[in-house]
Structures are given as C-alpha cells and as structure tokens.
Design a protein around this motif. Structure first.
Motif, short mmCIF file in Angstrom:
data_model
loop_
_atom_site.label_atom_id
_atom_site.label_comp_id
_atom_site.label_asym_id
_atom_site.label_seq_id
_atom_site.Cartn_x
_atom_site.Cartn_y
_atom_site.Cartn_z
N MET A 16 2.08 1.81 -3.46
CA MET A 16 1.00 2.33 -4.32
C MET A 16 0.79 3.82 -4.05
O MET A 16 0.67 4.62 -4.97
CB MET A 16 -0.30 1.56 -4.05
CG MET A 16 -0.28 0.10 -4.47
SD MET A 16 -1.66 -0.85 -3.78
CE MET A 16 -3.01 -0.36 -4.84
N GLN A 53 0.83 -1.21 0.00
CA GLN A 53 0.00 0.00 0.00
C GLN A 53 0.87 1.26 0.00
O GLN A 53 0.56 2.24 -0.67
CB GLN A 53 -0.91 0.01 1.23
CG GLN A 53 -2.05 -0.96 1.14
CD GLN A 53 -3.19 -0.60 2.09
OE1 GLN A 53 -3.33 0.54 2.51
NE2 GLN A 53 -4.00 -1.57 2.42
N ILE A 55 -0.90 -1.14 -10.83
CA ILE A 55 -1.69 -0.96 -9.61
C ILE A 55 -2.56 -2.20 -9.39
O ILE A 55 -2.76 -2.65 -8.25
CB ILE A 55 -2.55 0.32 -9.72
CG1 ILE A 55 -1.63 1.56 -9.83
CG2 ILE A 55 -3.50 0.46 -8.54
CD1 ILE A 55 -0.71 1.78 -8.65
N SER A 56 -3.08 -2.77 -10.49
CA SER A 56 -3.88 -3.99 -10.39
C SER A 56 -3.05 -5.12 -9.79
O SER A 56 -3.54 -5.91 -8.97
CB SER A 56 -4.38 -4.42 -11.77
OG SER A 56 -5.10 -3.38 -12.38
N TYR A 57 -1.79 -5.20 -10.19
CA TYR A 57 -0.93 -6.26 -9.64
C TYR A 57 -0.72 -6.07 -8.14
O TYR A 57 -0.75 -7.03 -7.36
CB TYR A 57 0.43 -6.26 -10.37
CG TYR A 57 1.34 -7.38 -9.91
CD1 TYR A 57 0.97 -8.71 -10.07
CD2 TYR A 57 2.58 -7.11 -9.33
CE1 TYR A 57 1.80 -9.74 -9.65
CE2 TYR A 57 3.41 -8.13 -8.91
CZ TYR A 57 3.02 -9.45 -9.07
OH TYR A 57 3.84 -10.47 -8.66
N LEU A 91 -12.20 -0.01 -3.34
CA LEU A 91 -11.69 0.56 -4.59
C LEU A 91 -11.96 -0.39 -5.75
O LEU A 91 -12.40 0.03 -6.82
CB LEU A 91 -10.19 0.84 -4.45
CG LEU A 91 -9.45 1.30 -5.71
CD1 LEU A 91 -9.97 2.64 -6.17
CD2 LEU A 91 -7.94 1.38 -5.44
N LEU A 92 -11.70 -1.66 -5.53
CA LEU A 92 -11.92 -2.66 -6.59
C LEU A 92 -13.39 -2.72 -7.00
O LEU A 92 -13.71 -2.76 -8.19
CB LEU A 92 -11.46 -4.04 -6.11
CG LEU A 92 -9.94 -4.23 -6.03
CD1 LEU A 92 -9.61 -5.50 -5.27
CD2 LEU A 92 -9.32 -4.29 -7.41
N ALA A 96 -2.79 -4.69 -6.10
CA ALA A 96 -4.04 -5.09 -5.44
C ALA A 96 -4.15 -6.62 -5.39
O ALA A 96 -4.57 -7.18 -4.37
CB ALA A 96 -5.23 -4.50 -6.20
N ASP A 97 -3.74 -7.27 -6.46
CA ASP A 97 -3.77 -8.74 -6.49
C ASP A 97 -2.86 -9.33 -5.40
O ASP A 97 -3.24 -10.27 -4.70
CB ASP A 97 -3.31 -9.23 -7.87
CG ASP A 97 -3.37 -10.74 -7.98
OD1 ASP A 97 -4.48 -11.29 -8.02
OD2 ASP A 97 -2.28 -11.37 -8.02
N ARG A 98 -1.68 -8.76 -5.25
CA ARG A 98 -0.76 -9.25 -4.21
C ARG A 98 -1.31 -8.97 -2.81
O ARG A 98 -1.13 -9.74 -1.88
CB ARG A 98 0.63 -8.61 -4.37
CG ARG A 98 1.40 -9.01 -5.63
CD ARG A 98 1.68 -10.49 -5.68
NE ARG A 98 0.58 -11.25 -6.28
CZ ARG A 98 0.46 -12.57 -6.24
NH1 ARG A 98 1.34 -13.32 -5.62
NH2 ARG A 98 -0.57 -13.17 -6.80
N VAL A 151 -9.04 -1.17 -0.10
CA VAL A 151 -8.67 -1.69 -1.42
C VAL A 151 -9.84 -2.49 -2.01
O VAL A 151 -10.13 -2.39 -3.21
CB VAL A 151 -7.40 -2.56 -1.32
CG1 VAL A 151 -7.04 -3.16 -2.66
CG2 VAL A 151 -6.25 -1.73 -0.77
N ILE A 161 -4.47 -8.90 -1.96
CA ILE A 161 -5.52 -9.90 -1.71
C ILE A 161 -4.88 -11.24 -1.34
O ILE A 161 -5.32 -11.93 -0.42
CB ILE A 161 -6.43 -10.05 -2.95
CG1 ILE A 161 -7.18 -8.74 -3.20
CG2 ILE A 161 -7.40 -11.20 -2.78
CD1 ILE A 161 -7.84 -8.65 -4.56
N GLN A 162 -3.80 -11.59 -2.04
CA GLN A 162 -3.12 -12.85 -1.79
C GLN A 162 -2.51 -12.89 -0.38
O GLN A 162 -2.65 -13.87 0.36
CB GLN A 162 -2.03 -13.06 -2.84
CG GLN A 162 -1.27 -14.36 -2.72
CD GLN A 162 -2.15 -15.57 -2.96
OE1 GLN A 162 -3.07 -15.51 -3.79
NE2 GLN A 162 -1.91 -16.64 -2.23
#
Lengths: 53, 304
Positions: B194, B191, B255-257, B298-299, B259-261, B295, B263-264
């Motif tokens: 970002m 974060q 930025i999408s990546y 945001l998604l 967010a993906d990380r 986040v 979530i993971q």
C-alpha cells in the motif's frame, strides 16, 4: 473472497460497519494512506534521522 | 533495555567481522535507525516467560538477517538507495553472505541453539526463493499470496520463533508463535505494498512492472477504470500519469481490498495466538494491535 468478489461486494450498499468503512476508504487521500502504512515498509533502510527516540 | 546499543556492542566483538570495517559501519548505521522489525523476538521471549536479556541473541540474529535480506533486495530491485551503489554488487553480495552467517552465529549458543539455527536457515532458504518469485512479478492473485507467504512471512515467523526459543519456550509454543509471526509478516507486506504504491516519485514497483497487491487489483479486477489504469501503468513515468493512476487505485477499491485483507489476517493471527499457551500473551497481542491500529484509524476517519 478474492479481489473480484470483493469488488462486487464493495459496489453493493454497505450495511455492516466493516464494509461501510472499506467503502469510505475509496475516498481517502494518498497522504492518509501513506501515513497509515508508514510502519509497514520492511525492506527499506531506516535512516538514523528517522529513528524514534 | 536498549537492544540497539547492546547488539551494536555484541556485533563489534563477533568473530571474523569485528575487524571488518564495512560490516561494522553498516550494522551501526542500520541500528541507529532503530528499526522496529528487529524487535519481535523480544515480544515472544517475554511471552514465554523469558527475561528481556535472554532475547538479545535472537534480536541480534534478526537484525543480521534483516540486513542480509535488505542488501540483496536492493540489488534485485535495482533500488537507487541501495548500498551496492557505494561498494559494488560483488562486495555487497559478499557482505550479505556475512550477515546471513552472523545471524546463525548470533543464535548458536543459546540453550535451544540447534532449533533456532534450523528456524533461521529455513527462513533464509524460503526468503531467497520468494525473492526469486517476486522478481518474476506474480501475474495473478494466487501467485501474489504464494510469493508473499514465501518471501515476507518467514522473516517475521522466524523472528517470533527464535525469540520464544531464546526465552526458554517449548518447541511447540515456538512453532505456534511462528504461525502468528507469518500472519504478521503478511500484514506487513500488504502495508508495504500500500505504502509503495502511494509514493511519489514512482516506487521501483511501478517502474519495473512489479505487481504489489493494489496494482494487481486495479489491473485485474473488472472495474470501469481498469483499461485506463493499465494504460497509465504502461507509461507511469510520464507527467501526470502516476498521480492519476494512484487516484484510480484508491477509487476502484484496491486500497480497500488491502485493508480488508489486513483485517482478515489480523483476525487469523489473534485466533492462533489465543490457542497458544503463553505465560504472558500481551507482548505479542500488542504487536498485532500496533500493526493494525493505524489502518483502523484510517478506516474510521474515512467512514461514510
């Protein structure tokens, strides 16, 4: 999954909710991202005037 | 309990620093900002069945550790907002040493003080090495994750660990909560990256050629605007360059990546927490939900 693999998947028509959301994020605004990540800034001095009550 | 007022009071009577004006002023100033990152020990203390008052030494230790790290980080980053601009780098380095020692002092007298001191000291050692690696600017993704796990995770891992120890938790439980804290720390760092990459004017990360995760993604991944991004990044202080580079960061999926990380990491942290025997897991699980919620929102807001 690394960065390049993620990019390849992002280019495919998204089917799952998570990937659809992540694809949508490529159209987010800078301000939206700043706001969503505001709490994450950990190596920054917190100004007293920014303190939560 | 108002932890911030309580630890300001406790710091004001800490041996050796009680008469040190700069140290007291700095602690009071930082505490008046009520930083959330000082409070994770309270969550783990309550999770193991401890009373909120038991968390005070761990919160104070975390606060002192945070200030010590910040003082040095500002100098390493040449951050224009750093304290060293006011009192000079040598005095700032000395103060950082004082805050580091104060963190250990704060936790020394709890029942499991030795384990807590070992936890904090290991964190300091790891963080300083991580800061060193970060200054070298990681050049690929594996170096980025290594640096993050050495530089940012240990602070939050130790914060949950010492909180659990202060609350009377077992060493095993405290170690499990440290793992949760380390994953939480990775989320905070993502974060942070970002946020920094979206700031105007250009954050020191841009100007000094650092590679936070979004910039690393846009620089290394083979995408149509990669060449343009690298060119803009090389002259980021010129008019218009930052805005265009930030737009590419968003468009190319960097930025999408992130967010993906996020979530993971959130999922991994929840799995570790679920396997940890706790009197009341809610304070820690809510900490994880609080860091992912903005986040998630945001998604959803950006859904197709």
């Amino acid at each position: 999954m690394n960065m390049q693999e993620f990019y390849q998947r992002l280019s495919i028509k998204p089917e799952q909710d998570r990937q659809r959301h992540l694809t949508g994020l490529t159209r987010a605004s800078r301000i939206q991202i700043l706001e969503a990540t505001r709490e994450g800034t950990w190596l920054l001095w917190w100004k007293p005037e920014q303190a939560k009550s | 309990m108002d932890y911030f007022s309580r630890i300001v009071q406790d710091f004001s009577v800490l041996p050796h620093v009680q008469a040190w004006e700069d140290a007291q002023r700095m602690f009071q100033y930082a505490a008046s900002g009520k930083p959330n990152h000082w409070l994770p020990p309270n969550r783990s203390c309550e999770a193991v069945g401890g009373k909120s008052g038991q968390a005070v030494p761990a919160v104070m230790a975390t606060a002192c550790a945070h200030i010590a790290i910040l003082l040095v980080d500002d100098m390493l980053d040449s951050d224009p907002r750093g304290e060293y601009h006011h009192i000079g780098a040598p005095a700032t380095a000395n103060l950082a040493c004082a805050f580091q020692a104060a963190a250990l002092q704060a936790i020394a007298n709890i029942e499991k003080g030795t384990a807590a001191i070992i936890s904090l000291n290991e964190m300091f050692l790891s963080t300083t090495f991580g800061q060193f690696l970060d200054v070298q600017a990681p050049g690929d993704e594996s170096a980025y994750w290594r640096t993050t796990q050495i530089k940012s995770s240990p602070f939050f891992g130790a914060a949950l660990q010492v909180g659990a120890l202060a609350g009377g938790g077992t060493l095993e439980t405290a170690n499990q909560l440290k793992k949760v804290g380390c994953l939480y720390g990775e989320m905070i760092q993502i974060q942070d990256d970002m946020h920094d990459s979206m700031e105007i004017p250009a954050n020191p990360d841009w100007v000094q050629g650092r590679s936070p995760l979004p910039i690393l993604f846009a620089s290394l991944v083979d995408h149509p605007e990669q060449k343009r991004f690298v060119e803009l990044n090389g002259r980021i202080t010129e008019p218009g360059a930052l805005q265009e580079a930030q737009e590419i960061l968003i468009r190319c999926g960097a930025i999408s990546y992130c967010a993906d990380r996020l979530i993971q990491k959130h999922q991994e942290a929840k799995e570790v927490l679920n396997k940890t025997p706790l009197t009341n897991p809610t304070p820690v699980s809510s900490l994880l939900e609080e860091v992912i919620a903005p986040v998630d929102n945001l998604l959803k807001a950006c859904e197709l």
